[in-house]
Write a protein that holds these residues in place. Structure first.
Motif, PDB file in Angstrom:
ATOM      1  N   ALA A  14      41.019  12.433  35.208  1.00 28.65           N
ATOM      2  CA  ALA A  14      39.549  12.541  35.284  1.00 28.65           C
ATOM      3  C   ALA A  14      38.824  13.116  34.166  1.00 28.65           C
ATOM      4  O   ALA A  14      37.754  12.952  33.837  1.00 28.65           O
ATOM      5  N   ALA A  62      33.648  16.955  46.556  1.00 30.24           N
ATOM      6  CA  ALA A  62      35.092  17.068  46.669  1.00 30.24           C
ATOM      7  C   ALA A  62      35.934  16.966  45.723  1.00 30.24           C
ATOM      8  O   ALA A  62      35.815  15.794  44.940  1.00 30.24           O
ATOM      9  N   MET A  63      36.816  17.700  45.228  1.00 23.74           N
ATOM     10  CA  MET A  63      37.968  17.420  44.076  1.00 23.74           C
ATOM     11  C   MET A  63      39.120  18.240  44.691  1.00 23.74           C
ATOM     12  O   MET A  63      39.130  18.821  45.658  1.00 23.74           O
ATOM     13  N   THR A  64      40.197  18.112  43.894  1.00 19.31           N
ATOM     14  CA  THR A  64      41.315  18.988  43.923  1.00 19.31           C
ATOM     15  C   THR A  64      41.904  18.881  45.462  1.00 19.31           C
ATOM     16  O   THR A  64      41.876  20.089  46.149  1.00 19.31           O
ATOM     17  N   GLY A  65      42.549  17.817  45.876  1.00 19.13           N
ATOM     18  CA  GLY A  65      43.132  17.908  47.239  1.00 19.13           C
ATOM     19  C   GLY A  65      44.490  17.946  46.654  1.00 19.13           C
ATOM     20  O   GLY A  65      45.024  18.241  45.424  1.00 19.13           O
ATOM     21  N   SER A  93      40.475  16.554  49.545  1.00 19.50           N
ATOM     22  CA  SER A  93      41.252  16.046  50.906  1.00 19.50           C
ATOM     23  C   SER A  93      41.993  17.279  51.251  1.00 19.50           C
ATOM     24  O   SER A  93      42.894  17.843  50.617  1.00 19.50           O
ATOM     25  N   ASN A 122      37.006  17.999  54.080  1.00 18.84           N
ATOM     26  CA  ASN A 122      37.312  16.609  53.518  1.00 18.84           C
ATOM     27  C   ASN A 122      38.551  16.027  53.971  1.00 18.84           C
ATOM     28  O   ASN A 122      39.631  16.762  53.963  1.00 18.84           O
ATOM     29  N   GLN A 145      33.431  15.885  55.310  1.00 14.82           N
ATOM     30  CA  GLN A 145      33.192  14.666  54.700  1.00 14.82           C
ATOM     31  C   GLN A 145      34.506  13.805  55.052  1.00 14.82           C
ATOM     32  O   GLN A 145      35.481  14.236  55.058  1.00 14.82           O
ATOM     33  N   LYS A 184      31.548   9.199  52.741  1.00 16.56           N
ATOM     34  CA  LYS A 184      31.298   9.195  51.638  1.00 16.56           C
ATOM     35  C   LYS A 184      32.254   8.199  50.805  1.00 16.56           C
ATOM     36  O   LYS A 184      33.718   8.053  51.334  1.00 16.56           O
ATOM     37  N   GLU A 185      31.705   7.556  49.709  1.00 18.08           N
ATOM     38  CA  GLU A 185      32.536   6.842  48.800  1.00 18.08           C
ATOM     39  C   GLU A 185      33.115   7.769  47.601  1.00 18.08           C
ATOM     40  O   GLU A 185      32.651   8.827  47.620  1.00 18.08           O
ATOM     41  N   MET A 279      27.940  16.534  42.413  1.00 16.61           N
ATOM     42  CA  MET A 279      28.716  16.594  41.023  1.00 16.61           C
ATOM     43  C   MET A 279      30.085  16.919  41.129  1.00 16.61           C
ATOM     44  O   MET A 279      30.278  17.810  41.553  1.00 16.61           O
ATOM     45  N   GLY A 281      33.223  15.086  38.897  1.00 17.33           N
ATOM     46  CA  GLY A 281      34.008  15.214  37.484  1.00 17.33           C
ATOM     47  C   GLY A 281      33.299  15.893  36.108  1.00 17.33           C
ATOM     48  O   GLY A 281      33.733  16.817  35.454  1.00 17.33           O
TER      49      GLY A 281
HETATM   50  C1  FNR Z   1      37.847  13.596  43.428  1.00 18.95           C
HETATM   51  N1  FNR Z   1      37.011  12.982  44.542  1.00 18.95           N
HETATM   52  C2  FNR Z   1      37.294  13.020  45.907  1.00 18.95           C
HETATM   53  N2  FNR Z   1      36.854  12.702  46.705  1.00 18.95           N
HETATM   54  C3  FNR Z   1      37.206  13.074  48.079  1.00 18.95           C
HETATM   55  O1  FNR Z   1      36.540  12.737  48.949  1.00 18.95           O
HETATM   56  N3  FNR Z   1      38.276  13.716  48.473  1.00 18.95           N
HETATM   57  C4  FNR Z   1      39.125  14.068  47.401  1.00 18.95           C
HETATM   58  O2  FNR Z   1      39.993  14.546  47.515  1.00 18.95           O
HETATM   59  C5  FNR Z   1      38.688  13.840  45.934  1.00 18.95           C
HETATM   60  N4  FNR Z   1      39.500  14.198  45.057  1.00 18.95           N
HETATM   61  C6  FNR Z   1      38.998  13.859  43.710  1.00 18.95           C
HETATM   62  C7  FNR Z   1      39.691  14.700  42.569  1.00 18.95           C
HETATM   63  C8  FNR Z   1      39.294  14.725  41.450  1.00 18.95           C
HETATM   64  C9  FNR Z   1      39.948  15.235  40.013  1.00 18.95           C
HETATM   65  C10 FNR Z   1      38.016  14.081  40.941  1.00 18.95           C
HETATM   66  C11 FNR Z   1      37.253  14.009  39.449  1.00 18.95           C
HETATM   67  C12 FNR Z   1      36.976  13.456  42.070  1.00 18.95           C
HETATM   68  C13 FNR Z   1      35.903  12.010  44.169  1.00 18.95           C
HETATM   69  C14 FNR Z   1      34.573  12.881  43.880  1.00 18.95           C
HETATM   70  O3  FNR Z   1      34.106  13.625  45.170  1.00 18.95           O
HETATM   71  C15 FNR Z   1      33.336  12.172  43.569  1.00 18.95           C
HETATM   72  O4  FNR Z   1      32.978  11.080  44.877  1.00 18.95           O
HETATM   73  C16 FNR Z   1      33.585  11.093  42.382  1.00 18.95           C
HETATM   74  O5  FNR Z   1      34.389  11.664  41.375  1.00 18.95           O
HETATM   75  C17 FNR Z   1      32.489  10.536  41.714  1.00 18.95           C
HETATM   76  O6  FNR Z   1      31.622  11.487  41.358  1.00 18.95           O
HETATM   77  P1  FNR Z   1      31.576  11.959  39.806  1.00 18.95           P
HETATM   78  O7  FNR Z   1      32.834  12.681  39.528  1.00 18.95           O
HETATM   79  O8  FNR Z   1      31.211  10.911  38.890  1.00 18.95           O
HETATM   80  O9  FNR Z   1      30.475  13.215  39.803  1.00 18.95           O
END
Ligand code: FNR
Length: 342
Positions: A14, A62-65, A93, A122, A145, A184-185, A279, A281
Motif C-alpha cells: 500500500a 480501517a487499516m492494519t488488521g 479487520s 471492523n 464497519q 464499506k467497500e 482516508m 493509504g
Molecule cells: C486497508 N483497508 C481495510 N479496510 C477494511 O475494511 N478492513 C481492513 O482490514 C483494511 N485493511 C487495510 C490495510 C491497509 C494497509 C490499507 C491501506 C487499507 C481499506 C481502507 O479502509 C480503504 O477502504 C481503502 O484503502 C481505500 O481508501 P484509501 O486508502 O484510498 O484512502
C-alpha cells in the motif's frame, strides 16, 4: 504465510501503491461565489452522522488488521493521532483477534490510547453477529464497519471463492447489535443497486470506498505468479460512487472514501452527498514515512484548508456545504446520465 505476514505485505505494498491521478473529483467544479457573507471563524467542522457526533468530517479509515507487533505499533500511533486531532478512527479487520485471543492487545491499544474518542470496529462480511458483538466489545466501539472485498478476495491466491449469504449475515448483525453498522467497500466503489439491497435489510450508513486510491487488486496481483490484471482497472471512482449512493435515499448516511488526499477533494465529496470522508493509504504513508507529528500537522492543515474553502462558498457547516453550487462535467456527467441519476 501467516495472516499477520500477509497483512504486513498489504501495508508494504500500500505504501508503494500509486494513486490514480485522474479521479471523478476533477469533473466536479465549485462555482465561485463573490458574496459568501461569512468569515473563517464562522465555519465549524463538527457534524452528526447516523447518530455519531464527529468533531471533524474527516476520519482515519480501517487499516492494519492481522495482529502482530507491527499492527500494534501502527494502531497505537494512529490512535494517538486520532486523539490529538479529534478524528474518528476505524481499526482494521479484527478477525485475527477473534480467531486468536492472544492478538487482542493489538486492537485494545486503540481504546487505551484514546478512551473518549469515537472508534469504529471492523470485520468482513463472513462475520456472524456473535463475532460482531465480540469485535465491538474488544475496543468498546461506537460503530461497526463490515467490509465488502470481493475483488480483493478473488485476486488473492488464497482468498475466498464463495460470497453467498453475505446480505443475510449483515442483516442479522444489523438486527442484533446496538451500535450503528457501516457497510464499506475497500477501493472498488459502491453502486446504487448494492446500496438498495443494503437499505432493504436495515443498513443506514455506507462507506463507498471507491477507486482512485489504494488498489487492492494491484496489491494482491503483486503476490500472484500470473496477475489478474483486468481487476487492476476494476471499480467505480469515489466521486461517482458517492453520487450513486447518495441518489438512493435521503435517510442514508454516506461516507466518501478511496483516494482522497486534499481538502479540495474532501470539500467536493461532502458537497456531492458524503456526510464524512475516510482516508486510509494517504495517512498511512505519512505516518510510516514521516511519523506522528507530520501526520498530525497534515490533518490540521486539511482542517484549515477545508475551512477556507467553506468560507469561500459561504458554508458555515457541512450541511451548508451540501447546498454549494457546482457543475459536473466529463465522464462523471455521462455516467450519471446513463444511470438516471440527477
Ligand atoms: C486497508 N483497508 C481495510 N479496510 C477494511 O475494511 N478492513 C481492513 O482490514 C483494511 N485493511 C487495510 C490495510 C491497509 C494497509 C490499507 C491501506 C487499507 C481499506 C481502507 O479502509 C480503504 O477502504 C481503502 O484503502 C481505500 O481508501 P484509501 O486508502 O484510498 O484512502
Amino acid at each position: 504465510m501467516s495472516r499477520s505476514e500477509r497483512k504486513w505485505d498489504h501495508i508494504r505494498y500500500a505504501l508503494e501503491n500509486r494513486q490514480n491521478p485522474s479521479s471523478a473529483f476533477d469533473d466536479i467544479k465549485f462555482i465561485h461565489q463573490g458574496l459568501p457573507d461569512i468569515g473563517v471563524f464562522d465555519v465549524g467542522l463538527d457534524h452528526e452522522i447516523g447518530g455519531l457526533y464527529l468533531s471533524s468530517p474527516i476520519f482515519i479509515n480501517a487499516m492494519t488488521g492481522g495482529g502482530g507487533d507491527k499492527t500494534y505499533r501502527i494502531n497505537k500511533e494512529l490512535a494517538i493521532v486520532a486523539k490529538n486531532t479529534g478524528l474518528t478512527m476505524a481499526v482494521g479487520s479484527q478477525m485475527a483477534a477473534l480467531k486468536d485471543k492472544t492478538q487482542k492487545y493489538t486492537y485494545e491499544i486503540v481504546r487505551k490510547e484514546n478512551p473518549a474518542g469515537v472508534i469504529i470496529a471492523n470485520l468482513g462480511s463472513e462475520a456472524s453477529s456473535e463475532d460482531a458483538k465480540a469485535a465491538i466489545e474488544m475496543i468498546e466501539a461506537d460503530a461497526l464497519q463490515i467490509h465488502l472485498n470481493v475483488i480483493q478476495e478473488l485476486t488473492m491466491p488464497e482468498g475466498d471463492r464463495n460470497f453467498s449469504g453475505a446480505l443475510k449475515r449483515i442483516e442479522s448483525i444489523v438486527k442484533e447489535i446496538a451500535v450503528p453498522v457501516i457497510v464499506k467497500e475497500v477501493g472498488f466503489g459502491m453502486a446504487k443497486e448494492t446500496v438498495h439491497s443494503l437499505i432493504s435489510i436495515g443498513v443506514k450508513m455506507v462507506d463507498v470506498g471507491g477507486s482512485g486510491g489504494t488498489n487492492f487488486a494491484e496489491i494482491e496481483n503483486k503476490r500472484r505468479e500470473k496477475a489478474l490484471s483486468f481487476f487492476n482497472q476494476w471499480g467505480t471512482p469515489t466521486g461517482i460512487s458517492i453520487l450513486e449512493a447518495a441518489s438512493v435515499s435521503n435517510n442514508l448516511s454516506v461516507i466518501g472514501s478511496g483516494g482522497l488526499r486534499s481538502a479540495h477533494d474532501i470539500a467536493k465529496g461532502l458537497a456531492i452527498g458524503a456526510d464524512a470522508i475516510g482516508m486510509a493509504g494517504y495517512f498511512l504513508k505519512i505516518l510510516v514515512k514521516e511519523g506522528i507529528e507530520a501526520l498530525q500537522s497534515e490533518i490540521e492543515n486539511l482542517h484549515e484548508e477545508l475551512k477556507l474553502i467553506m468560507t469561500a462558498l459561504g458554508a458555515k457547516n457541512v450541511s451548508d456545504l451540501k447546498k454549494a453550487p457546482l457543475v459536473i462535467s466529463g465522464e462523471t456527467y455521462h455516467w450519471l446520465n446513463q444511470r438516471g441519476i440527477d
